[in-house]
Motif scaffolding. Structure first.
Motif, PDB file in Angstrom:
ATOM      1  N   ARG A 248       0.814  -1.222   0.000  1.00 55.49           N
ATOM      2  CA  ARG A 248       0.000   0.000   0.000  1.00 55.49           C
ATOM      3  C   ARG A 248       0.849   1.273   0.000  1.00 55.49           C
ATOM      4  O   ARG A 248       0.327   2.374  -0.204  1.00 55.49           O
ATOM      5  CB  ARG A 248      -0.948   0.000   1.212  1.00 55.49           C
ATOM      6  N   CYS A 249       2.158   1.128   0.205  1.00 55.12           N
ATOM      7  CA  CYS A 249       3.037   2.301   0.171  1.00 55.12           C
ATOM      8  C   CYS A 249       3.283   2.788  -1.253  1.00 55.12           C
ATOM      9  O   CYS A 249       3.766   3.910  -1.439  1.00 55.12           O
ATOM     10  CB  CYS A 249       4.375   1.968   0.835  1.00 55.12           C
ATOM     11  N   TRP A 268      -3.532  -6.264  -0.697  1.00 51.66           N
ATOM     12  CA  TRP A 268      -3.086  -4.879  -0.540  1.00 51.66           C
ATOM     13  C   TRP A 268      -4.256  -3.943  -0.237  1.00 51.66           C
ATOM     14  O   TRP A 268      -4.060  -2.879   0.347  1.00 51.66           O
ATOM     15  CB  TRP A 268      -2.358  -4.403  -1.792  1.00 51.66           C
ATOM     16  N   LYS A 269      -5.446  -4.295  -0.692  1.00 55.10           N
ATOM     17  CA  LYS A 269      -6.680  -3.566  -0.364  1.00 55.10           C
ATOM     18  C   LYS A 269      -6.634  -2.090  -0.787  1.00 55.10           C
ATOM     19  O   LYS A 269      -6.990  -1.197  -0.016  1.00 55.10           O
ATOM     20  CB  LYS A 269      -6.986  -3.674   1.136  1.00 55.10           C
ATOM     21  N   CYS A 270      -6.172  -1.843  -2.008  1.00 47.44           N
ATOM     22  CA  CYS A 270      -6.211  -0.475  -2.544  1.00 47.44           C
ATOM     23  C   CYS A 270      -6.563  -0.541  -4.030  1.00 47.44           C
ATOM     24  O   CYS A 270      -5.732  -0.194  -4.881  1.00 47.44           O
ATOM     25  CB  CYS A 270      -4.892   0.251  -2.311  1.00 47.44           C
ATOM     26  N   PRO A 271      -7.788  -0.997  -4.353  1.00 45.21           N
ATOM     27  CA  PRO A 271      -8.164  -1.197  -5.760  1.00 45.21           C
ATOM     28  C   PRO A 271      -8.218   0.082  -6.582  1.00 45.21           C
ATOM     29  O   PRO A 271      -8.083   0.027  -7.802  1.00 45.21           O
ATOM     30  CB  PRO A 271      -9.540  -1.855  -5.658  1.00 45.21           C
ATOM     31  N   LEU A 272      -8.429   1.239  -5.931  1.00 41.68           N
ATOM     32  CA  LEU A 272      -8.581   2.475  -6.687  1.00 41.68           C
ATOM     33  C   LEU A 272      -7.279   2.928  -7.347  1.00 41.68           C
ATOM     34  O   LEU A 272      -7.308   3.693  -8.317  1.00 41.68           O
ATOM     35  CB  LEU A 272      -9.117   3.583  -5.776  1.00 41.68           C
ATOM     36  N   LYS A 273      -6.145   2.498  -6.845  1.00 42.82           N
ATOM     37  CA  LYS A 273      -4.881   2.855  -7.492  1.00 42.82           C
ATOM     38  C   LYS A 273      -4.182   1.634  -8.111  1.00 42.82           C
ATOM     39  O   LYS A 273      -2.994   1.673  -8.384  1.00 42.82           O
ATOM     40  CB  LYS A 273      -3.939   3.553  -6.499  1.00 42.82           C
ATOM     41  N   THR A 274      -4.962   0.592  -8.350  1.00 43.45           N
ATOM     42  CA  THR A 274      -4.438  -0.619  -8.988  1.00 43.45           C
ATOM     43  C   THR A 274      -4.925  -0.686 -10.430  1.00 43.45           C
ATOM     44  O   THR A 274      -6.127  -0.542 -10.690  1.00 43.45           O
ATOM     45  CB  THR A 274      -4.878  -1.883  -8.225  1.00 43.45           C
ATOM     46  N   HIS A 275      -4.019  -0.889 -11.366  1.00 42.05           N
ATOM     47  CA  HIS A 275      -4.333  -0.892 -12.793  1.00 42.05           C
ATOM     48  C   HIS A 275      -3.857  -2.204 -13.415  1.00 42.05           C
ATOM     49  O   HIS A 275      -2.713  -2.607 -13.210  1.00 42.05           O
ATOM     50  CB  HIS A 275      -3.649   0.279 -13.504  1.00 42.05           C
TER      51      HIS A 275
END
Length: 526
Positions: A248-249, A268-275
């Motif tokens: 997540r960093c 990681w639980k950060c789908p909004l910045k995963t492409h």
């Protein structure tokens, strides 16, 4: 007398216990002071130190540091690396690129020449290589136990070496060393981008331990005893939590497939910045190759495997499948079969692995039907794919499968493992059919398992682009089925496979990659 001795012993024991408690309290207080006082002071000093080093460096413009300790390995991950470098050079020609590598035996000219030879890519010379001498700390052979944790902590040590050698403005990790992200982001003040091919830990790994199934990251002792399995599940869950915190960093996260995206999002639980950006494959050049007829390919039926000689690629499964195939085919047809294993070797361990595979082929009395081609140039690789009939890929939970796509583009009928990225929209469990039915003119599409999250291979009636299998018997039966196909049926599969791979082109990768990382360059330039 006895009573006095007993009282004395009790007093001494009480004094010892009090001393031990006091020592423990002192250690706890020291640790608290270290965490709350000394560690922030050291962290502040490190930040100032690295900020000063950035100001003093010779290169004053934007510097992109790419962390890829095995940049000279010649595999699919390295194709991503060099395509990233090429894309940055094309879009930002004045950016200085630094590649952190542990390939101490290869100089700059040799690496660039090998890149052109293996990947058919000619790069501009504005690339600097920073050599890392502590790469052994990320190699699995260094850790006989707790390998995942050892490699991850070792990557931090390797990251410190990279950071002390050259401080970039933008840090891009193209190998998945997530434990280096906090180091570059918080200590060095870098913007961090990540391209993850394969999650270090996945829910699939935990599920297999729950089932107590032996896989390549487990051993029979742990699978046999319930207590050991429970302990390893706890270890994996704790490690997954730590891995998620590190991941997540990253400021921008890129993944190579739907399968990897699902696992990264769950950990990681950060789908909004995963492409999701499919890796670059040489489809433009390969789809332009003419499809040779069976007569033009010669007398042999060539089965081609393109995979680095690493344990996870599971080459022994290919050889066992060939052994089973021999019992299915008639002898005169078997004599025409030739398995061509093509791949690269990174080091002496990989070379020893090739020797073991050659010995296994001899043990199975198939040395005349198996050929190994190591570190061959790209034109020869293309020629082998063009002359082949069938492509073979046996890695369990392959995260994507660049070689699968390229073999499909070249005209091979692919058989991949029914897991990970290559999974099809619907696939067939071949054990439900007798050999007579397998060799029927019309392929039986009755008993299927549906999976609508496919990336590469589809297998629906009217749209077959390849096949999938799980064990040596299934591989053998599918190979036999393809061999007995009418040439027109094989041609239809090749054409359908070729038309499906355009979405994996290098041009599309460059476009999507540059669009995704553009905020990093914009923020740094501003």
């Amino acid at each position: 007398m006895v009573l006095d001795c007993l009282i004395t012993f009790i007093d001494q024991a009480r004094a010892f216990i009090n001393l031990a408690i006091n020592m423990i309290l002192i250690l706890v207080i020291c640790n608290i002071l270290w965490i709350l006082v000394l560690l922030p002071i050291l962290f502040t000093k490190w930040k100032k130190f690295y900020a000063k080093k950035r100001e003093e460096r010779q290169q004053k413009g934007t510097v992109v540091g790419i962390f890829h300790p095995y940049c000279n390995a010649g595999g699919g991950g390295e194709r991503v690396l060099w395509t990233v470098v090429q894309a940055i050079q094309n879009k930002y020609p004045h950016v200085h690129i630094v590649i952190y590598t542990g390939d101490l035996d290869a100089d700059r000219e040799w690496i660039l020449e090998r890149t052109e030879k293996v990947f058919n890519m000619k790069l501009r010379p504005n690339i600097e290589f920073v050599y890392l001498y502590k790469r052994k700390w990320v190699e699995p052979s260094t850790y006989s136990h707790f390998t995942l944790l050892g490699q991850s902590l070792g990557s931090v040590w390797l990251g410190f070496e990279a950071l002390n050698s050259y401080i970039p403005d933008i840090y891009i990790d193209t190998m998945g060393y997530a434990f280096t992200y906090p180091l570059f982001k918080y200590m060095a003040g870098c913007l961090v981008g990540s391209y993850t091919h394969y999650p270090i830990i996945s829910t699939d790994m935990i599920r297999y331990i729950h089932k107590r199934t032996v896989v390549n990251n487990d051993n029979r002792l742990i699978a046999k005893f319930l207590l050991f399995s429970k302990a390893k599940i706890l270890y994996y869950k704790l490690f997954a939590y730590l891995y998620g915190w590190m991941g997540r960093c990253a400021d921008i996260i890129m993944v190579n497939s739907t399968w990897t995206e699902d696992h990264i999002n769950s950990i990681w639980k950060c789908p909004l910045k995963t492409h999701r950006i499919y890796p670059p494959c040489s489809v433009e050049h390969l789809t332009a190759l003419p499809l040779l007829s069976d007569e033009e390919k010669g007398d042999h039926i060539r089965i081609v495997s393109v995979a680095q000689f690493r344990p996870e690629k599971n080459h022994p499964l290919m050889l066992r499948a060939m052994f089973e195939l021999r019992s299915i085919l008639k002898e005169e047809l078997w004599e025409k079969i030739k398995l061509i294993c093509i791949g690269s070797c990174r080091d002496a361990e990989d070379e020893a692995r090739v020797k073991d595979l050659q010995d296994l082929a001899k043990h199975l009395a198939m040395e005349d039907n198996v050929e190994f081609k190591v570190n061959i140039p790209y034109p020869e690789l293309v020629s082998e794919m063009q002359r082949g009939m069938i492509g073979l890929h046996t890695m369990w939970n392959e995260h994507f499968g660049i070689s699968i796509v390229e073999c499909m583009a070249a005209g091979l009928i692919m058989i991949a493992h029914a897991s990970g990225g290559p999974r099809c929209v619907c696939w067939i469990h071949f054990r439900n059919y007798s050999r007579n039915k397998i060799h029927a003119k019309r392929f039986p599409f009755k008993n299927v398992f549906y999976d609508f999250r496919a990336d590469i291979i589809e297998m629906q009636e009217g749209c077959v682009t390849g096949f999938l299998a799980q064990d040596e018997m299934e591989y053998a039966e599918i190979i036999s089925y393809i061999v007995h196909m009418h040439p027109d049926e094989r041609s239809a599969i090749r054409i359908a496979a070729r038309s499906s791979v355009n979405r994996f082109s290098g041009q599309l990768f460059e476009k999507e990659f540059l669009r995704t990382v553009e905020p990093l360059f914009r923020e740094k330039q501003e």
